[in-house]
Motif scaffolding. Structure first.
Motif, PDB file in Angstrom:
ATOM      1  N   PRO A 108      51.110  13.224  48.485  1.00  0.00           N
ATOM      2  CA  PRO A 108      51.340  13.818  47.160  1.00  0.00           C
ATOM      3  C   PRO A 108      50.835  12.948  46.015  1.00  0.00           C
ATOM      4  N   VAL A 109      51.021  11.627  46.105  1.00  0.00           N
ATOM      5  CA  VAL A 109      50.589  10.756  45.015  1.00  0.00           C
ATOM      6  C   VAL A 109      49.071  10.724  44.924  1.00  0.00           C
ATOM      7  N   ARG A 110      48.401  10.635  46.052  1.00  0.00           N
ATOM      8  CA  ARG A 110      46.933  10.575  46.027  1.00  0.00           C
ATOM      9  C   ARG A 110      46.338  11.832  45.396  1.00  0.00           C
ATOM     10  N   LEU A 111      46.965  12.968  45.591  1.00  0.00           N
ATOM     11  CA  LEU A 111      46.446  14.203  45.014  1.00  0.00           C
ATOM     12  C   LEU A 111      46.669  14.260  43.510  1.00  0.00           C
ATOM     13  N   ARG A 112      47.496  13.370  42.986  1.00  0.00           N
ATOM     14  CA  ARG A 112      47.768  13.337  41.541  1.00  0.00           C
ATOM     15  C   ARG A 112      46.888  12.316  40.825  1.00  0.00           C
ATOM     16  N   VAL A 113      46.003  11.661  41.592  1.00  0.00           N
ATOM     17  CA  VAL A 113      45.116  10.641  41.027  1.00  0.00           C
ATOM     18  C   VAL A 113      43.672  11.032  41.308  1.00  0.00           C
ATOM     19  N   GLY A 114      42.879  11.205  40.249  1.00  0.00           N
ATOM     20  CA  GLY A 114      41.455  11.462  40.390  1.00  0.00           C
ATOM     21  C   GLY A 114      40.688  10.186  40.088  1.00  0.00           C
ATOM     22  N   ALA A 115      39.680   9.873  40.891  1.00  0.00           N
ATOM     23  CA  ALA A 115      38.922   8.631  40.695  1.00  0.00           C
ATOM     24  C   ALA A 115      37.439   8.871  40.906  1.00  0.00           C
ATOM     25  N   VAL A 116      36.632   8.283  40.027  1.00  0.00           N
ATOM     26  CA  VAL A 116      35.177   8.293  40.169  1.00  0.00           C
ATOM     27  C   VAL A 116      34.719   6.849  40.072  1.00  0.00           C
ATOM     28  N   LEU A 117      34.182   6.322  41.178  1.00  0.00           N
ATOM     29  CA  LEU A 117      33.779   4.926  41.242  1.00  0.00           C
ATOM     30  C   LEU A 117      32.322   4.754  40.809  1.00  0.00           C
ATOM     31  N   GLN A 118      31.816   3.521  40.909  1.00  0.00           N
ATOM     32  CA  GLN A 118      30.423   3.258  40.508  1.00  0.00           C
ATOM     33  C   GLN A 118      29.454   4.122  41.297  1.00  0.00           C
ATOM     34  N   GLN A 119      29.722   4.303  42.599  1.00  0.00           N
ATOM     35  CA  GLN A 119      28.940   5.216  43.421  1.00  0.00           C
ATOM     36  C   GLN A 119      29.752   6.501  43.546  1.00  0.00           C
ATOM     37  N   PRO A 120      29.409   7.546  42.792  1.00  0.00           N
ATOM     38  CA  PRO A 120      30.274   8.723  42.697  1.00  0.00           C
ATOM     39  C   PRO A 120      30.563   9.448  44.004  1.00  0.00           C
ATOM     40  N   GLY A 121      29.653   9.343  44.980  1.00  0.00           N
ATOM     41  CA  GLY A 121      29.976   9.853  46.307  1.00  0.00           C
ATOM     42  C   GLY A 121      29.930  11.360  46.487  1.00  0.00           C
ATOM     43  N   LEU A 122      29.010  12.062  45.811  1.00  0.00           N
ATOM     44  CA  LEU A 122      28.816  13.471  46.135  1.00  0.00           C
ATOM     45  C   LEU A 122      28.232  13.574  47.541  1.00  0.00           C
ATOM     46  N   LEU A 123      28.657  14.571  48.296  1.00  0.00           N
ATOM     47  CA  LEU A 123      28.170  14.745  49.666  1.00  0.00           C
ATOM     48  C   LEU A 123      26.735  15.277  49.632  1.00  0.00           C
ATOM     49  N   SER A 124      25.844  14.569  50.330  1.00  0.00           N
ATOM     50  CA  SER A 124      24.413  14.864  50.222  1.00  0.00           C
ATOM     51  C   SER A 124      24.023  16.212  50.815  1.00  0.00           C
ATOM     52  N   ASN A 125      24.829  16.733  51.739  1.00  0.00           N
ATOM     53  CA  ASN A 125      24.478  17.994  52.402  1.00  0.00           C
ATOM     54  C   ASN A 125      25.102  19.207  51.731  1.00  0.00           C
ATOM     55  N   MET A 126      25.687  19.001  50.545  1.00  0.00           N
ATOM     56  CA  MET A 126      26.295  20.103  49.805  1.00  0.00           C
ATOM     57  C   MET A 126      25.667  20.222  48.426  1.00  0.00           C
ATOM     58  N   THR A 127      25.591  21.445  47.936  1.00  0.00           N
ATOM     59  CA  THR A 127      25.120  21.662  46.571  1.00  0.00           C
ATOM     60  C   THR A 127      26.150  21.101  45.586  1.00  0.00           C
ATOM     61  N   LEU A 128      25.733  20.970  44.349  1.00  0.00           N
ATOM     62  CA  LEU A 128      26.658  20.509  43.314  1.00  0.00           C
ATOM     63  C   LEU A 128      27.876  21.431  43.241  1.00  0.00           C
ATOM     64  N   PHE A 129      27.658  22.729  43.269  1.00  0.00           N
ATOM     65  CA  PHE A 129      28.773  23.683  43.216  1.00  0.00           C
ATOM     66  C   PHE A 129      29.756  23.432  44.347  1.00  0.00           C
ATOM     67  N   ASN A 130      29.266  23.298  45.565  1.00  0.00           N
ATOM     68  CA  ASN A 130      30.161  23.121  46.710  1.00  0.00           C
ATOM     69  C   ASN A 130      30.846  21.761  46.703  1.00  0.00           C
ATOM     70  N   ASN A 131      30.195  20.740  46.157  1.00  0.00           N
ATOM     71  CA  ASN A 131      30.849  19.442  46.008  1.00  0.00           C
ATOM     72  C   ASN A 131      32.057  19.550  45.079  1.00  0.00           C
ATOM     73  N   VAL A 132      31.863  20.227  43.949  1.00  0.00           N
ATOM     74  CA  VAL A 132      32.952  20.358  42.975  1.00  0.00           C
ATOM     75  C   VAL A 132      34.046  21.280  43.505  1.00  0.00           C
ATOM     76  N   LEU A 133      33.656  22.265  44.293  1.00  0.00           N
ATOM     77  CA  LEU A 133      34.605  23.212  44.886  1.00  0.00           C
ATOM     78  C   LEU A 133      35.493  22.571  45.951  1.00  0.00           C
ATOM     79  N   LEU A 134      35.014  21.517  46.585  1.00  0.00           N
ATOM     80  CA  LEU A 134      35.657  20.940  47.774  1.00  0.00           C
ATOM     81  C   LEU A 134      37.174  20.745  47.639  1.00  0.00           C
ATOM     82  N   PRO A 135      37.688  20.117  46.572  1.00  0.00           N
ATOM     83  CA  PRO A 135      39.144  19.929  46.488  1.00  0.00           C
ATOM     84  C   PRO A 135      39.915  21.254  46.493  1.00  0.00           C
TER      85      PRO A 135
END
Length: 243
Positions: free
Chosen positions: A79-106
């Motif tokens: 529950p706590v982890r789902l209440r914290v959003g984090a974007v690090l120096q390497q943002p970590g978008l999944l390379s095999n997904m479109t931008l839309f599907n990356n943002v949709l993932l959560p």
């Protein structure tokens, strides 16, 4: 009394590539926007990683939303982890997904009951606000650094977290996009309570939205306060980070 969202209690942690240690005794109030600035290897990124529960401190305690990270299992999404959003120096978008599907993932993983049409509307609304709607079908390899970073920020806010941690959020953004990002974060904070901690490598208009500025050097806090007060008290060698 205002609730504390993030607490670093007598925290010590080694700084990579340095003989110094990060030493933090810092409280961040719920709803505050705190900007961390200072030279390389001053502890900014390490502070973000500690606050995100990605690294344990050598000593001391890191509390986020009343939870001691040392008591949270590393695996899984509690529950706590789902209440914290984090974007690090390497943002970590999944390379095999479109931008839309990356943002949709959560939403796909944690809001399965939400109708597909509604999920698409939510994702597109965030992409539109960040100037990314026309790029929805592109893969990360087809995006520049700033576009990837904005996409990762949109993804981190999909579950409407209480805390948002950003490491160098303006990297790769031109002046116009920095203002777009600043306005986006401000709008989210107006919609709902949101504690924001952002590490920045140099002064940026993004800092102007912060309630509080913390200046780090060699792992220690050199100045802490409003932008105006820090500008008056910060050592001359660090002034370029706050003005």
């Amino acid at each position: 009394m205002s609730e504390t969202a993030i607490s670093f209690a007598q925290v010590r942690a080694p700084l990579a590539g340095s003989t110094s240690c990060l030493q933090l005794d810092l409280q961040i109030t719920a709803g505050q926007f705190v900007a961390l600035v200072g030279p390389s290897r001053s502890g900014k990124s390490l502070t973000i990683e500690l606050a995100a529960g990605l690294l344990p401190p050598q000593s001391g305690k890191v509390m986020v939303l009343g939870q001691d990270w040392s008591a949270v299992e590393e695996a899984g999404d509690g529950p706590v982890r789902l209440r914290v959003g984090a974007v690090l120096q390497q943002p970590g978008l999944l390379s095999n997904m479109t931008l839309f599907n990356n943002v949709l993932l959560p939403l796909r993983y944690h809001r399965g009951a939400m109708p597909d049409r509604q999920r698409e509307q939510v994702v597109m609304a965030q992409l539109e606000r960040l100037g990314l709607a026309s790029l929805r079908d592109r893969f990360p390899a087809e995006l520049n650094q700033g576009e990837i970073r904005r996409g990762a920020i949109a993804r981190s806010l999909m579950l409407e977290p209480d805390v948002l941690l950003l490491d160098d959020p303006v990297a790769g953004l031109d002046a116009d996009m920095v203002l777009v990002l600043k306005q986006y974060v401000e709008a989210r904070r107006q919609q709902q309570p949101l504690t924001v901690v952002a590490a920045l490598r140099s002064f940026s208009p993004f800092i102007e939205g912060a309630d509080r500025l913390v200046v780090l050097q060699d792992g220690r806090v050199e100045a802490d306060g409003s932008l105006e007060s820090v500008g008056r008290t910060v050592p001359p060698a660090l002034r370029r980070y706050v003005e």
